[in-house]
Design a protein around this motif. Structure first.
Motif, short mmCIF file in Angstrom:
data_model
loop_
_atom_site.label_atom_id
_atom_site.label_comp_id
_atom_site.label_asym_id
_atom_site.label_seq_id
_atom_site.Cartn_x
_atom_site.Cartn_y
_atom_site.Cartn_z
N MET A 1 0.58 -1.16 0.06
CA MET A 1 -0.14 0.00 0.18
C MET A 1 1.01 1.20 0.01
SD MET A 1 -1.36 0.68 3.87
CE MET A 1 -0.87 2.62 3.56
N ASP A 2 0.26 2.26 -0.27
CA ASP A 2 0.83 3.65 -0.42
C ASP A 2 0.43 4.75 0.52
OD1 ASP A 2 -1.30 4.07 -1.71
OD2 ASP A 2 -0.70 5.09 -3.42
N ASP A 3 1.66 5.52 0.91
CA ASP A 3 1.15 6.77 1.78
C ASP A 3 1.56 7.88 0.45
OD1 ASP A 3 0.94 5.51 4.25
OD2 ASP A 3 3.07 5.17 4.14
N GLU A 4 0.88 9.15 1.07
CA GLU A 4 1.07 10.38 0.16
C GLU A 4 2.72 10.93 0.68
OE1 GLU A 4 -0.56 11.79 -2.00
OE2 GLU A 4 -2.64 11.06 -1.73
N ASP A 5 3.33 11.58 -0.38
CA ASP A 5 4.41 11.94 -0.13
C ASP A 5 4.34 13.22 0.68
OD1 ASP A 5 7.31 12.46 -0.20
OD2 ASP A 5 6.66 14.15 -1.87
N ASP A 6 5.00 13.34 1.69
CA ASP A 6 4.76 14.60 2.47
C ASP A 6 6.14 15.19 2.76
OD1 ASP A 6 4.08 16.74 4.13
OD2 ASP A 6 3.11 15.56 5.71
N GLN A 7 6.62 16.28 2.04
CA GLN A 7 8.22 16.75 2.27
C GLN A 7 8.09 17.44 3.38
OE1 GLN A 7 10.59 16.31 0.36
NE2 GLN A 7 9.58 14.56 -1.05
N SER A 8 6.81 18.12 3.88
CA SER A 8 7.04 18.90 5.25
C SER A 8 7.08 18.11 6.72
CB SER A 8 5.83 19.91 5.22
OG SER A 8 4.64 19.25 5.41
N ALA A 9 6.83 16.83 6.42
CA ALA A 9 6.62 16.03 7.57
C ALA A 9 8.11 15.71 7.98
CB ALA A 9 6.06 14.58 7.48
N PRO A 10 8.39 15.70 9.54
CA PRO A 10 9.62 15.15 10.02
C PRO A 10 9.80 13.66 9.85
CG PRO A 10 8.00 15.55 11.99
CD PRO A 10 7.13 15.97 10.67
N LEU A 11 10.99 13.38 9.68
CA LEU A 11 11.57 12.03 9.21
C LEU A 11 10.81 10.89 10.34
CD1 LEU A 11 13.08 10.39 7.25
CD2 LEU A 11 15.06 10.70 8.76
N ASP A 12 10.95 11.19 11.42
CA ASP A 12 10.42 9.88 12.56
C ASP A 12 8.93 9.90 12.08
OD1 ASP A 12 9.69 12.80 13.29
OD2 ASP A 12 10.13 12.11 15.57
N GLN A 13 8.31 11.00 11.59
CA GLN A 13 6.60 10.80 11.42
C GLN A 13 6.59 9.92 10.28
OE1 GLN A 13 4.47 14.34 11.55
NE2 GLN A 13 3.27 13.56 9.84
N VAL A 14 7.08 10.21 9.20
CA VAL A 14 6.76 9.31 7.95
C VAL A 14 7.39 7.94 8.06
CG1 VAL A 14 6.88 11.31 6.45
CG2 VAL A 14 8.88 9.96 6.90
N LEU A 15 8.44 7.71 8.93
CA LEU A 15 8.90 6.21 9.38
C LEU A 15 7.85 5.56 9.93
CD1 LEU A 15 12.71 6.90 9.97
CD2 LEU A 15 11.58 6.39 7.40
N ASN A 16 6.96 6.30 10.76
CA ASN A 16 6.10 5.38 11.67
C ASN A 16 4.89 5.04 11.01
OD1 ASN A 16 5.24 4.21 14.05
ND2 ASN A 16 4.12 6.08 14.58
N ASP A 17 5.05 4.14 9.97
CA ASP A 17 4.11 4.05 8.84
C ASP A 17 3.02 2.81 9.57
OD1 ASP A 17 5.84 1.76 8.79
OD2 ASP A 17 5.51 1.72 6.64
#
Length: 489
Positions: free
Chosen positions: A389-405
């Motif tokens: 499955m996919d997530d939206e790319d969010d360039q403004s989100a901090p790295l720890d947030q996007v890694l917590n999928d």
């Protein structure tokens, strides 16, 4: 419709463990060449139809391309090492036809391209990862499209067989699992019908997608024939065909809805598998398409008969299907006379939505799709060759947030659990491949969607960072002793 789906979802949601799978079952990750390799102008590679298609910025949502992609061409050792560290036992990758034969014609082999894949395969084996190779994942050499119409020409069958033979000859001493063509339906409909994928053919002629499909089936069979005649005895490998299928659950007990759901599956699985197993396209397709559907000659029937060692199933999502007499849709969907529905008759959604509009999370649909294949095609060997499955790319989100999928972790728990249930039902499933190992170029969506277990930081030199879903898989495969932590540096 009843409550079967919900009951199965509850079963699949129970915490799945590696012990739920038989000994020898393989867990791997999957990618494709154009989406990750980059290096468009390096190593003697010729242009593919996707190279040229993406040159037109209007074709891709964010105006990007796979020219650099995530630079796997130069970083393959780093990627394979991470794969091994996470505990995966196999890697399903695709070979770029235009790296082997830059013009697609099969006359002059590009030794630099051969060397790249030899190095990749050797390094995989060195790290204990089994290579599963796909010959065609949508990146046709542009020359073949330009000079003869690509998959619309019957000549393509011969050229594909020559390309397949070169790959078997150069890599088959180590590669024992081959897949000929990935998701031929997407090439046929999106490439030669709607035109939203390369090569972007959208002539409005109803016959073109079915002609492209016909030649892909023949090309698949021709390459299996080459393998069995020239390589099988010495190399001892297997050759499969990778089909994609969205599960179609009848919306009601009405006969017309049941028939519409069956028809929907005919237009996905049956379109490609019925000719190989039964010698012709499904009757429901013949009835609705008439002369738009090509006919197999007796010689072709002989060529395609049982030319398959395993079925690769790419599965992401499911819908309810109801009969609709005259749907307002493009030809391919219109002739199916069906409506795709996203809600139970109670109004509740069939599943949570991922980033892509089309992707609803419905784990029980995978179990049903597998059991359908078992029943219809006499319990063939199956590999789940893509699921994710996919997530939206969010360039403004901090790295720890996007890694917590966490949503993806839940997705894999549910779908891997559904595979375990299908095995208990009696399916002969030999492996499961998560899509995708890395965030990558997502075709017409560009870099706006992220399917990866591993986050690729497009702003920080394409650095790799395992997500929580990669950690979940690592613990699942290796036990709680897995020592990898999400990398936020």
């Amino acid at each position: 419709m009843g409550s079967t789906g919900r009951d199965e979802e509850a079963v699949a949601a129970a915490e799945v463990t590696r012990a739920d799978f038989p000994e020898g079952f393989i867990f791997g990750v999957a990618t494709s060449a154009y989406q990750i390799e980059g290096a468009r102008k390096e190593g003697g590679k010729g242009d593919s139809i996707w190279d040229v298609f993406a040159d037109n910025k209007e074709h891709i949502l964010d105006g990007t391309s796979g020219e650099v992609a995530v630079d796997h061409y130069h970083r393959y050792k780093e990627d394979i090492e991470l794969m091994a560290k996470l505990g995966f036992g196999a890697y399903r990758f695709s070979i770029s036809w235009s790296r082997i034969f830059p013009d697609g014609l099969g006359k002059e082999i590009n030794e630099q391209g051969v060397a790249f894949y030899n190095n990749l395969i050797d390094f995989m084996i060195e790290k204990g990862i089994q290579p599963y190779a796909t010959l065609y994942h949508w990146d046709l050499p542009h020359n073949l499209q330009q000079t003869m119409g690509g998959w619309l020409s019957d000549k393509i069958v011969e050229y594909f067989a020559l390309y397949a033979e070169a790959c078997f000859a150069n890599f088959g001493d180590r590669v024992k699992h081959w897949m000929t063509i990935n998701e031929p339906l997407q090439t046929s409909v999106n490439g030669y019908g709607i035109g939203i994928f390369a090569p972007g053919v959208c002539e409005g002629a109803a016959a073109e997608p079915f002609l492209a499909a016909h030649h892909q089936i023949l090309a698949h069979a021709a390459s299996v024939d080459v393998y069995r005649r020239k390589f099988k005895a010495v190399q001892g490998g297997q050759v499969g065909f990778v089909i994609d299928c969205e599960w179609a659950e009848p919306f009601s007990d009405k006969m017309e809805d049941q028939a519409a759901a069956a028809r929907r599956i005919d237009f996905q699985l049956g379109w490609y598998l019925d000719p190989i197993y039964f010698g012709d396209y499904p009757e429901s397709m013949r009835q609705r398409l008439g002369d738009h559907l090509p006919k197999f000659s007796e010689k072709e029937r002989e060529l395609i008969r049982n030319k398959i060692d395993f079925i690769g199933l790419n599965h992401y999502t499911s819908r309810f299907i109801a009969h609709q007499q005259d749907p307002q849709a493009i030809h391919f969907y219109q002739v199916q006379q069906m409506e795709r529905i996203e809600k139970w008759n109670t109004g509740e959604g069939i599943g949570e939505r991922a980033a892509s509009e089309w992707l609803l999370i419905v784990p029980w649909g995978l179990r049903k799709a597998i059991n359908y294949i078992v029943k219809k095609y006499n319990n063939p060997v199956i590999y789940v060759t893509e699921n994710g499955m996919d997530d939206e790319d969010d360039q403004s989100a901090p790295l720890d947030q996007v890694l917590n999928d966490t949503k993806r972790v839940g997705f894999f728990k549910g779908y891997v659990g559904a595979v375990a249930q299908a095995i208990k039902d009696g399916a002969d499933i030999r492996g499961y491949f998560a899509w995708s190992f890395l965030d990558n170029f997502e075709w017409a969506m560009g870099y706006t969607k992220r399917f990866g277990l591993v986050y690729v930081d497009y702003k920080d030199g394409l650095s790799r960072h395992p997500k929580a879903s990669a950690m979940w898989f690592s613990r699942f495969l290796n036990g709680e002793a897995a020592d990898i932590k999400p990398d936020t540096n």
